[in-house]
Each structure stands twice: as structure tokens, then as C-alpha cells.
Design an enzyme around this catalytic site. Structure first.
Site, mmCIF file in Angstrom:
data_model
loop_
_atom_site.group_PDB
_atom_site.id
_atom_site.type_symbol
_atom_site.label_atom_id
_atom_site.label_comp_id
_atom_site.label_asym_id
_atom_site.label_seq_id
_atom_site.Cartn_x
_atom_site.Cartn_y
_atom_site.Cartn_z
ATOM 1 C CE LYS A 22 -1.506 1.569 4.119
ATOM 2 N NZ LYS A 22 -1.195 2.984 4.374
ATOM 3 C CG ASN A 23 2.670 2.662 3.466
ATOM 4 O OD1 ASN A 23 1.479 2.953 3.334
ATOM 5 N ND2 ASN A 23 3.251 2.541 4.653
ATOM 6 C CB CYS A 120 -3.064 6.511 11.674
ATOM 7 S SG CYS A 120 -3.265 4.976 10.786
ATOM 8 N NE ARG A 125 1.226 9.967 10.830
ATOM 9 C CZ ARG A 125 0.925 8.800 10.248
ATOM 10 N NH1 ARG A 125 -0.218 8.228 10.458
ATOM 11 N NH2 ARG A 125 1.797 8.220 9.450
ATOM 12 C CG ASP A 313 3.939 1.348 9.456
ATOM 13 O OD1 ASP A 313 3.609 2.174 10.318
ATOM 14 O OD2 ASP A 313 3.936 1.604 8.231
ATOM 15 N NE ARG A 405 -6.128 4.390 6.576
ATOM 16 C CZ ARG A 405 -5.080 4.850 7.248
ATOM 17 N NH1 ARG A 405 -5.125 4.958 8.550
ATOM 18 N NH2 ARG A 405 -3.995 5.234 6.620
#
Ligand code: UD1
Length: 431
Positions: A22-23, A120, A125, A313, A405
């Protein structure tokens, strides 16, 4: 709202296949903004953040065909015309990575209007480093009503200019965002103190295939020689190292024998070293990792760091494992504040974890019991599933939309290797 019902006790046995990262997929999709031509991206995972990015790009005028169900999950994106270079709050609010469109939008159109991101709830952030970098390249950035507006020099009519940018702090999406701005800037840009994550390298590989001139991606210093135009390309997204790591921990915590296939073991070095310290047997193949455990785990401390250190993560999932290890584990979170929201829920299941500042102390081994628990963010959700897989009885996890997600067909994949997990509510499907 969907829930998971998990009955613990089964060791996971068999083979599980990893999806695309995903990232990596998120910045690679944003890179489509940089060209009028079509980008073909393979291995895009079917997860909610990708659907959010599809909406984001479509609302700007892009044609996006996610192509799920087709071989290789082949996605086609064409930004021939960007009629509305705005990332609207309604779309951005659920996904912080939306800030990834800021750099490419200003590089392509001279003007970008992007809502301040959500995502999140793991600490404040900020995106100040993205803004600072764009300003160093000659952009003017203003803020109003929750939106950032960035314009390239001469009120958006000239290209950004190459610059020497030293990141105050290592930022993954910051590095990616500014890299996408720099590839179409005039002249050379040198970035120092860059993120070295494989996702940055994946993006740089795609940008290079599009005609960008980049050297040093994957190291702390990246040189970019700006070009006037980029063209279409085809690119395959890296396997998801965090998904792979989550399954490895699932195999280990359940005392199973699990092979995780289609991953890149080189991206998982820090996690594999810790698993070995915990007494888990590991066999590494070319694109697979097998974990075996008899359930007798030893404590091993972790401290999150930027790549190639132990990934933040994976912190929540590792903490679930630590509850099952003999001895005391300290878990230090160095990347994000407030990334211990899973602690309270793990404790409700019978774990013994205390938090002081950035360090959590896990006293094992605890007998976990089923409970009704609440997912608070993406990786915290995965952590609770891992705990539930070894808890006594049936655990009900609420708010699994957080997990959706970033994990593709999570419960199906786990069920196929013996987990007792089912979803209650509306199954997440692509619209
Ligand atoms: C990315 C990943 C996320 C992962 C994180 C750290 C994506 C889509 N998300 O998030 O899964 O947890 O890297 O590996 O790739 N910071 C600032 N100013 C900025 C930007 C960041 O102070 O302008 C700080 C953050 O608050 C944080 C640290 O830098 O403390 C690292 O954040 P960053 O690497 O930017 O995380 P993301 O790119 O958002």
C-alpha cells in the site's frame, strides 16, 4: 460498522501470499499526476486507502481504472487533463498520505490546493517538511480554511527550481512528495537525510521509467536532475513488507508453521533478527520466508527506527507477540508519539503492559482471554487480531475499517491457513 469475530487456539499452518505494498502504491499512483500519458501499475492492493486515492485522483479529472480481479491487479491511470487540481477535505480526511499529491500537482500544474491531512490518529503528524522543501524550490505556500495552497514561481506560471534540501527529520512521504516535485523542476535538486525505505526506492524506479533522472534513491542522499516532461510507463509495485511481517508474527505467535510467499526477505531484516532472538525458527528463500515455532517464545526488546531499523509499522504487532514471550520486553517507539493505543486493548485481553513516555514494558507470558476490543488505527488492529488468535474464547474486534485501510483480504488469507476468523457486517468491497 464491520467487526471481526476471532476464536483463538489454532496454530497457523500452510502458505500465505503477500499483496502489493500500500505504501508504495500510494506514491506511485500520485506519480501519474506528473504526466499526460497513461501509467500502468501492477500489484496494486485492494484496500481502502487505494480506493481513497482513486477518488482523490478522479475528482481532479484523472481517469483511473483500478482493474481489480484482472491479472496482476493491473491499474491504469491517465491524467491527460487535471481540470481541478484540488485535494478536497472530504476525501483527504481519512488518509494522511493525501499530502503526496502536493508535490506532483504543483510540478505539473503550477498550483496545488490540498486539504490538511487526516489519517491514523497516531500523534500530531505535521507536513511542515513538505512545505519547507517546496518553498526551497521557489514555491509560495499559503494556508486558509484548512487548505494549503502552493504556487510555483511567478504565480504558478514558471517551473519549480532545483534546490539543496536537508530534511530536519527523516520523513518517508516527505521524501517521496518532494522527489515528485523535483523531477520536473528546473535544474538539479540534492536531498540529504532522505528516508531510505523500500517504498522510496520503488517510487524512484517508477519515476525513472517515466523519464526522470534520479540517483541515490534508497540512500540518504538523492540527486535529481529535473526534466521538462515525463512520459507513461509500466511498473510493478513491491510486495508489502508490513503485511508479510504481520503474517510472520501470526505464524510465530500461534506456534505454527507458516510460509509467507511473494515477499522480499531483504526488506524484513530487522524483524527477522528479532524473531530469531525470540526463538522462532526462520528459513529464508528467494521470495519467501517460513516461520516455525513450538510456542515457546523468549522476550527480545525492540526500538523503532527508520529503515533499515525496526519499523514503527510492526511495533503494535510485535507487542502482541511479546505478551506471549517468557520474560520482560521493552518496546520503544521513536517515530511517532501516541502510538500505543493498542496497549489498553491488549491489557483488556489480559496482557500486562505499562507505558512510560515512549517506552512500553510488556511482562510475559500472559494468558490472553477473549474480550470485546476496539481497533484504533491500522496496525493496532492487526495487533489485536494476533492477540485474538491465541486468546481463550471468542474475541470481537470493532471498527475493523481501520484494518481495511491497509490489508487486502486479511481474514480470508488467515482463514486459509487455519485461523478461525469471520467478519460481521458489510464485507468491504470496491465500489
Ligand atoms: C509513512 C508511512 C507510515 C509509516 C511512517 C514511518 C506511508 C503512506 N505511510 O508515513 O505507514 O508509519 O512512514 O515509517 O508511506 N514529520 C514531521 N514533519 C513532516 C513530516 C513528518 O515532523 O513534514 C515527522 C512525523 O510526525 C513523524 C516522523 O516525522 O514523527 C516520521 O513521519 P513520516 O516518515 O513522514 O511518516 P509518513 O510518511 O506520514
Amino acid at each position: 460498522m464491520d467487526k471481526f469475530v476471532v476464536r483463538g487456539g489454532n496454530p497457523l499452518l500452510g502458505t500465505i501470499k503477500v499483496s502489493g505494498a500500500k505504501n508504495s502504491a500510494l506514491p506511485c499512483m500520485a506519480a501519474a499526476i506528473l504526466t499526460e500519458d497513461e501509467l500502468v501499475l501492477e500489484n496494486i492492493p485492494q484496500v481502502r486507502d487505494i480506493e481513497t486515492e482513486r477518488k482523490l485522483l478522479s475528482a481532479m479529472g484523472a481517469e483511473v481504472d483500478l482493474g481489480y480481479g484482472r491479472a496482476q491487479h493491473r491499474t491504469r491511470i491517465k491524467c491527460a487533463i487535471l481540470s481541478d487540481p484540488v485535494a478536497k477535505y472530504e476525501i483527504v480526511k481519512t488518509m494522511r498520505a493525501s499530502s503526496l499529491v502536493l508535490g506532483p500537482l504543483i510540478a505539473r500544474t503550477g498550483i496545488a490546493r490540498v486539504a490538511m491531512p487526516g489519517g491514523c490518529a497516531i500523534g500530531g503528524r505535521p507536513i511542515d517538511l513538505h512545505i519547507k522543501g517546496l518553498e526551497a524550490m521557489g514555491a509560495t505556500v499559503t494556508q486558509d480554511h484548512g487548505y494549503l495552497e502552493a504556487r510555483s514561481p511567478n504565480n504558478g506560471s514558471s517551473r519549480l527550481k532545483g534546490a539543496h534540501i536537508v530534511f530536519d527529520k527523516i520523513t518517508v512521504t516527505g521524501t517521496e512528495d518532494l522527489l515528485m516535485a523535483a523531477v520536473l523542476a528546473e535544474g538539479e535538486t540534492v536531498f540529504e537525510n532522505c528516508a531510505r525505505e523500500p517504498e522510496v526506492t520503488d517510487l524512484a524506479t517508477l519515476l525513472t521509467a517515466m523519464g526522470a533522472k534520479i540517483k541515490g534513491a534508497g540512500t540518504s542522499t538523492i540527486h535529481v536532475h529535473g526534466v521538462a516532461q515525463l512520459h507513461g510507463a509500466r511498473h510493478r509495485i513491491n510486495p508489502d513488507r508490513i503485511e508479510a511481517g504481520t503474517f510472520l508474527l501470526a505464524g510465530a505467535i500461534t506456534g505454527g508453521d507458516l510460509s509467507v510467499e511473494g515477499c522480499n526477505p531483504a526488506h524484513l531484516g530487522a524483524l527477522l533478527a528479532k524473531l530469531e532472538s525470540c526463538g522462532v525458527k526462520i528459513e529464508v528463500g528467494k521470495d519467501s520466508i517460513r516461520v516455525r515455532s513450538d510456542g515457546a517464545l523468549k522476550a527480545a526488546n525492540i526500538s523503532t527506527e527508520e529503515y533499515p531499523g525496526f519499523p514503527t509499522d510492526m511495533q503494535a504487532q510485535f507487542m502482541a507477540l511479546a505478551t506471549q514471550a517468557e520474560g520482560t520486553t521493552t518496546v520503544t517507539e521513536n517515530i511517532f508519539e501516541n502510538r500505543f493505543m493498542h496497549v489498553q486493548e491488549l491489557n483488556r485481553m489480559g496482557a500486562n503492559i505499562t507505558v512510560e513516555g515512549r517506552t512500553a514494558t510488556v511482562r510475559g507470558r500472559s494468558k490472553l482471554e477473549s474480550a470485546a476490543v476496539m481497533c484504533s488505527d491500522l496496525r493496532a488492529s492487526a495487533s489485536l487480531v494476533l492477540a485474538a488468535l491465541v486468546a481463550d474464547g471468542e474475541t470481537i474486534l470493532d471498527r475493523v475499517y481501520h484494518l481495511d485501510r491497509g490489508y487486502e483480504h486479511f481474514e480470508e488469507k488467515l482463514r486459509n491457513v487455519g485461523a478461525q476468523i469471520r467478519r460481521m457486517g458489510n464485507v468491504f468491497t470496491k465500489k
